[in-house]
Design a protein around this motif. Structure first.
Motif, PDB file in Angstrom:
ATOM      1  N   ASN A   1       0.824  -1.214   0.000  1.00 24.96           N
ATOM      2  CA  ASN A   1       0.000   0.000   0.000  1.00 24.96           C
ATOM      3  C   ASN A   1       0.857   1.263   0.000  1.00 24.96           C
TER       4      ASN A   1
ATOM      5  N   ASN B   1       1.002   4.516  -2.963  1.00 22.42           N
ATOM      6  CA  ASN B   1       0.675   5.908  -2.645  1.00 22.42           C
ATOM      7  C   ASN B   1       1.653   6.869  -3.305  1.00 22.42           C
TER       8      ASN B   1
ATOM      9  N   ILE C   1       3.829   9.931   1.045  1.00 25.28           N
ATOM     10  CA  ILE C   1       3.792   9.278   2.348  1.00 25.28           C
ATOM     11  C   ILE C   1       4.280  10.276   3.387  1.00 25.28           C
TER      12      ILE C   1
END
Length: 134
Positions: A41, A45, A48
């Motif tokens: 995950n 993205n 972060i």
């Protein structure tokens, strides 16, 4: 309409650096203390958190800025500029890189390594003898 700038997709950059380091998602997950799915995950993205980026960077052996500024094309340019393959046959790339001459005497390095290994083994034997003689 919001679009994600794919050239600064931090997750993808983490993924590529991890792959270039020869590290699997599972290994990064263990180092971070999270699941492999969490690492997956993170890599999906575009952004972060700074503290997580710092942790990932440390594990990957780079700075957070190196991840943010990572450019895969630059990596290939470095490789292309490092190996001067004058042949049109790409299969000789490895052979041309073998012609690289180190700046040190390889035999001396082998002897040095052997001596260090031998010394380490002697130390182990001495320690075992001390433990046995107690």
């Amino acid at each position: 309409m919001s679009t994600t700038n794919t050239t600064n997709h931090i997750g993808r950059k983490i993924s590529r650096i991890r792959e270039l380091r020869g590290m699997k998602q599972e290994a990064l997950a263990i180092e971070l203390g999270v699941s492999q799915q969490t690492v997956s995950n993170i890599e999906k993205n575009a952004t972060i958190e700074a503290d997580l980026l710092a942790q990932v960077a440390e594990i990957l052996g780079v700075t957070p800025e190196a991840i943010e500024n990572f450019d895969e094309e630059a990596v290939f340019n470095i490789i292309n500029n490092t190996y001067h393959n004058t042949s049109s046959d790409n299969s000789t790339l490895i052979a041309s890189s073998v012609n690289y001459q180190p700046t040190f005497n390889t035999a001396d390095k082998i002897v040095e390594l052997y001596e260090r290994l031998l010394e380490a083994e002697k130390s182990k034997v001495e320690l075992l003898e001390k433990l046995i003689n107690k």
